[in-house]
Each structure stands twice: as structure tokens, then as C-alpha cells.
Design a protein around this motif. Structure first.
Motif, PDB file in Angstrom:
ATOM      1  N   THR A  60      45.102  20.376 100.576  1.00 59.07           N
ATOM      2  CA  THR A  60      43.846  20.079  99.895  1.00 59.07           C
ATOM      3  C   THR A  60      43.876  18.655  99.362  1.00 59.07           C
ATOM      4  O   THR A  60      44.871  18.239  98.767  1.00 59.07           O
ATOM      5  CB  THR A  60      43.621  21.052  98.710  1.00 59.07           C
ATOM      6  OG1 THR A  60      43.597  22.387  99.215  1.00 59.07           O
ATOM      7  CG2 THR A  60      42.329  20.753  97.981  1.00 59.07           C
ATOM      8  N   VAL A  61      42.781  17.937  99.567  1.00 61.73           N
ATOM      9  CA  VAL A  61      42.617  16.606  99.002  1.00 61.73           C
ATOM     10  C   VAL A  61      41.590  16.713  97.878  1.00 61.73           C
ATOM     11  O   VAL A  61      40.483  17.194  98.097  1.00 61.73           O
ATOM     12  CB  VAL A  61      42.140  15.589 100.055  1.00 61.73           C
ATOM     13  CG1 VAL A  61      41.937  14.214  99.421  1.00 61.73           C
ATOM     14  CG2 VAL A  61      43.107  15.515 101.217  1.00 61.73           C
ATOM     15  N   SER A  62      41.974  16.271  96.682  1.00 59.95           N
ATOM     16  CA  SER A  62      41.072  16.283  95.527  1.00 59.95           C
ATOM     17  C   SER A  62      40.866  14.862  95.035  1.00 59.95           C
ATOM     18  O   SER A  62      41.798  14.058  95.039  1.00 59.95           O
ATOM     19  CB  SER A  62      41.663  17.109  94.383  1.00 59.95           C
ATOM     20  OG  SER A  62      41.913  18.426  94.802  1.00 59.95           O
ATOM     21  N   ARG A  63      39.648  14.593  94.596  1.00 60.69           N
ATOM     22  CA  ARG A  63      39.338  13.274  94.044  1.00 60.69           C
ATOM     23  C   ARG A  63      38.977  13.440  92.572  1.00 60.69           C
ATOM     24  O   ARG A  63      37.861  13.831  92.239  1.00 60.69           O
ATOM     25  CB  ARG A  63      38.181  12.628  94.789  1.00 60.69           C
ATOM     26  CG  ARG A  63      37.898  11.215  94.328  1.00 60.69           C
ATOM     27  CD  ARG A  63      36.788  10.600  95.174  1.00 60.69           C
ATOM     28  NE  ARG A  63      36.640   9.199  94.873  1.00 60.69           N
ATOM     29  CZ  ARG A  63      35.547   8.673  94.348  1.00 60.69           C
ATOM     30  NH1 ARG A  63      34.510   9.422  94.057  1.00 60.69           N
ATOM     31  NH2 ARG A  63      35.489   7.376  94.113  1.00 60.69           N
ATOM     32  N   PRO A  64      39.912  13.159  91.682  1.00 61.88           N
ATOM     33  CA  PRO A  64      39.618  13.243  90.249  1.00 61.88           C
ATOM     34  C   PRO A  64      38.540  12.245  89.850  1.00 61.88           C
ATOM     35  O   PRO A  64      38.310  11.244  90.531  1.00 61.88           O
ATOM     36  CB  PRO A  64      40.952  12.884  89.585  1.00 61.88           C
ATOM     37  CG  PRO A  64      41.988  13.157  90.645  1.00 61.88           C
ATOM     38  CD  PRO A  64      41.308  12.836  91.942  1.00 61.88           C
ATOM     39  N   HIS A  77      40.634   3.771  86.370  1.00 63.18           N
ATOM     40  CA  HIS A  77      39.709   3.800  87.499  1.00 63.18           C
ATOM     41  C   HIS A  77      38.821   5.017  87.278  1.00 63.18           C
ATOM     42  O   HIS A  77      39.322   6.122  87.084  1.00 63.18           O
ATOM     43  CB  HIS A  77      40.463   3.930  88.818  1.00 63.18           C
ATOM     44  CG  HIS A  77      41.515   2.882  88.992  1.00 63.18           C
ATOM     45  ND1 HIS A  77      41.220   1.591  89.336  1.00 63.18           N
ATOM     46  CD2 HIS A  77      42.850   2.943  88.839  1.00 63.18           C
ATOM     47  CE1 HIS A  77      42.350   0.894  89.410  1.00 63.18           C
ATOM     48  NE2 HIS A  77      43.352   1.683  89.105  1.00 63.18           N
ATOM     49  N   SER A  78      37.511   4.805  87.319  1.00 65.59           N
ATOM     50  CA  SER A  78      36.590   5.890  86.991  1.00 65.59           C
ATOM     51  C   SER A  78      35.329   5.806  87.829  1.00 65.59           C
ATOM     52  O   SER A  78      34.863   4.710  88.149  1.00 65.59           O
ATOM     53  CB  SER A  78      36.212   5.808  85.504  1.00 65.59           C
ATOM     54  OG  SER A  78      35.165   6.689  85.201  1.00 65.59           O
ATOM     55  N   ASP A  79      34.765   6.963  88.176  1.00 58.49           N
ATOM     56  CA  ASP A  79      33.490   6.964  88.891  1.00 58.49           C
ATOM     57  C   ASP A  79      32.311   6.932  87.922  1.00 58.49           C
ATOM     58  O   ASP A  79      31.165   6.915  88.323  1.00 58.49           O
ATOM     59  CB  ASP A  79      33.384   8.154  89.845  1.00 58.49           C
ATOM     60  CG  ASP A  79      33.422   9.500  89.147  1.00 58.49           C
ATOM     61  OD1 ASP A  79      33.509   9.548  87.906  1.00 58.49           O
ATOM     62  OD2 ASP A  79      33.384  10.520  89.857  1.00 58.49           O
ATOM     63  N   LYS A  80      32.585   6.901  86.632  1.00 59.06           N
ATOM     64  CA  LYS A  80      31.537   6.874  85.604  1.00 59.06           C
ATOM     65  C   LYS A  80      31.358   5.489  84.992  1.00 59.06           C
ATOM     66  O   LYS A  80      30.691   5.334  84.002  1.00 59.06           O
ATOM     67  CB  LYS A  80      31.875   7.864  84.475  1.00 59.06           C
ATOM     68  CG  LYS A  80      32.090   9.273  84.934  1.00 59.06           C
ATOM     69  CD  LYS A  80      30.786   9.913  85.330  1.00 59.06           C
ATOM     70  CE  LYS A  80      31.032  11.370  85.638  1.00 59.06           C
ATOM     71  NZ  LYS A  80      30.151  11.902  86.625  1.00 59.06           N
ATOM     72  N   GLY A  81      31.988   4.500  85.539  1.00 63.43           N
ATOM     73  CA  GLY A  81      31.920   3.155  84.977  1.00 63.43           C
ATOM     74  C   GLY A  81      33.193   2.868  84.197  1.00 63.43           C
ATOM     75  O   GLY A  81      34.019   3.734  83.987  1.00 63.43           O
ATOM     76  N   GLY A  82      33.367   1.644  83.807  1.00 60.03           N
ATOM     77  CA  GLY A  82      34.559   1.286  83.055  1.00 60.03           C
ATOM     78  C   GLY A  82      35.279   0.135  83.703  1.00 60.03           C
ATOM     79  O   GLY A  82      34.691  -0.647  84.439  1.00 60.03           O
ATOM     80  N   ILE A  83      36.558   0.059  83.453  1.00 62.25           N
ATOM     81  CA  ILE A  83      37.355  -1.096  83.865  1.00 62.25           C
ATOM     82  C   ILE A  83      37.283  -1.349  85.372  1.00 62.25           C
ATOM     83  O   ILE A  83      36.865  -2.400  85.812  1.00 62.25           O
ATOM     84  CB  ILE A  83      38.823  -0.931  83.416  1.00 62.25           C
ATOM     85  CG1 ILE A  83      38.883  -0.928  81.897  1.00 62.25           C
ATOM     86  CG2 ILE A  83      39.690  -2.033  83.989  1.00 62.25           C
ATOM     87  CD1 ILE A  83      40.249  -0.641  81.338  1.00 62.25           C
ATOM     88  N   ASP A  84      37.702  -0.407  86.163  1.00 61.46           N
ATOM     89  CA  ASP A  84      37.683  -0.568  87.622  1.00 61.46           C
ATOM     90  C   ASP A  84      36.750   0.474  88.215  1.00 61.46           C
ATOM     91  O   ASP A  84      37.153   1.379  88.922  1.00 61.46           O
ATOM     92  CB  ASP A  84      39.093  -0.410  88.204  1.00 61.46           C
ATOM     93  CG  ASP A  84      39.949  -1.636  88.007  1.00 61.46           C
ATOM     94  OD1 ASP A  84      39.381  -2.729  87.867  1.00 61.46           O
ATOM     95  OD2 ASP A  84      41.174  -1.511  87.999  1.00 61.46           O
ATOM     96  N   HIS A 140      39.693   1.746  93.782  1.00 63.73           N
ATOM     97  CA  HIS A 140      41.048   2.304  93.759  1.00 63.73           C
ATOM     98  C   HIS A 140      41.074   3.699  93.129  1.00 63.73           C
ATOM     99  O   HIS A 140      41.979   4.036  92.376  1.00 63.73           O
ATOM    100  CB  HIS A 140      42.019   1.374  93.021  1.00 63.73           C
ATOM    101  CG  HIS A 140      41.909  -0.050  93.414  1.00 63.73           C
ATOM    102  ND1 HIS A 140      42.199  -0.491  94.680  1.00 63.73           N
ATOM    103  CD2 HIS A 140      41.500  -1.143  92.722  1.00 63.73           C
ATOM    104  CE1 HIS A 140      41.997  -1.790  94.746  1.00 63.73           C
ATOM    105  NE2 HIS A 140      41.571  -2.205  93.572  1.00 63.73           N
ATOM    106  N   MET A 141      40.057   4.505  93.436  1.00 64.83           N
ATOM    107  CA  MET A 141      39.960   5.840  92.841  1.00 64.83           C
ATOM    108  C   MET A 141      41.169   6.688  93.216  1.00 64.83           C
ATOM    109  O   MET A 141      41.669   6.617  94.335  1.00 64.83           O
ATOM    110  CB  MET A 141      38.671   6.524  93.286  1.00 64.83           C
ATOM    111  CG  MET A 141      37.424   5.913  92.678  1.00 64.83           C
ATOM    112  SD  MET A 141      37.401   5.994  90.879  1.00 64.83           S
ATOM    113  CE  MET A 141      37.338   7.753  90.639  1.00 64.83           C
ATOM    114  N   PRO A 142      41.635   7.509  92.270  1.00 62.10           N
ATOM    115  CA  PRO A 142      42.801   8.338  92.546  1.00 62.10           C
ATOM    116  C   PRO A 142      42.466   9.497  93.485  1.00 62.10           C
ATOM    117  O   PRO A 142      41.348   9.998  93.500  1.00 62.10           O
ATOM    118  CB  PRO A 142      43.185   8.859  91.158  1.00 62.10           C
ATOM    119  CG  PRO A 142      41.938   8.807  90.354  1.00 62.10           C
ATOM    120  CD  PRO A 142      41.143   7.663  90.899  1.00 62.10           C
TER     121      PRO A 142
END
Length: 114
Positions: free
Chosen positions: A42-46, A57-64, A68-70
């Protein structure tokens, strides 16, 4: 198919944009696990995370934001199979972390395919 009883769960932590020989590293890892006959992965994207560099690293905005999402790849198999896969898997993972935990398979059912 997984056998009931003791097993190992392997988790690989990496970035979704980490490249490898001919594709993204996550794609090469999944292809490798499939080729080696692992029961499933399984591949999960936090939604967010950070590594040793301590940059969030965030999909909600922020620094990066969205860079480079985990990713987390998880699979479970017998300790013997995990040990046989590990040298090639460790060579394949050029950037990230591989961890393994003891687990127990209580049920492994295969439903009907659509």
C-alpha cells in the motif's frame, strides 16, 4: 498468500518526487515488490510531514507547500521473505527510511474479483 502467524511489516518512508533509475522511486519499489511476489503493498500519502532536514511539507500550505510530499509504502510478509528481499530493497532505496516491525497475521482472506 500470507500464512497465519508471525510476520513482518515493512514501512518505507520517502518523498513522492524522489527519482530513481528510470522512474520515481515509489513506482520502482512497487514494481520490485510485485515482481518479487509480495502478497500486497500500500502506498499512502500523508497530508504533511518532515524529515531529517526539519522542513515541513504540507498539502495545506506552509513552508514547502506541495513540494517533496511524504509517501509511505507498507507491506507484510514472512520474516524469511523479508530477509531475502531486504538487500535488493536497501540498494533500491537511495533516499528515505526503511523500518520493520513484528506483527501477526490473524486472517488473510481473498475475496472474489470483480
Amino acid at each position: 498468500m500470507l500464512e497465519l502467524g508471525p510476520a513482518k511489516k515493512v514501512t518505507i518512508h520517502l518523498n513522492e518526487d524522489t527519482s530513481a533509475t528510470s522512474d520515481f522511486l515509489s513506482h520502482e519499489i512497487i514494481a520490485f515488490l510485485l515482481q518479487q511476489g509480495v502478497a500486497g503493498a500500500t502506498v499512502s500519502r500523508p497530508a504533511a510531514g518532515f524529515g531529517s532536514h526539519h522542513r515541513v511539507h504540507s498539502d495545506k500550505g506552509g513552508i514547502d507547500y506541495a513540494e517533496h510530499m511524504p509517501l509511505r509504502i507498507e507491506f507484510i510478509d514472512s520474516e524469511q521473505r523479508i530477509q531475502s528481499l531486504m538487500p535488493a530493497l536497501q540498494e533500491l532505496v537511495t533516499d528515505g527510511v526503511i523500518e520493520a516491525q513484528d506483527t501477526v497475521i490473524l486472517k488473510a482472506a481473498i475475496g472474489k474479483s470483480r
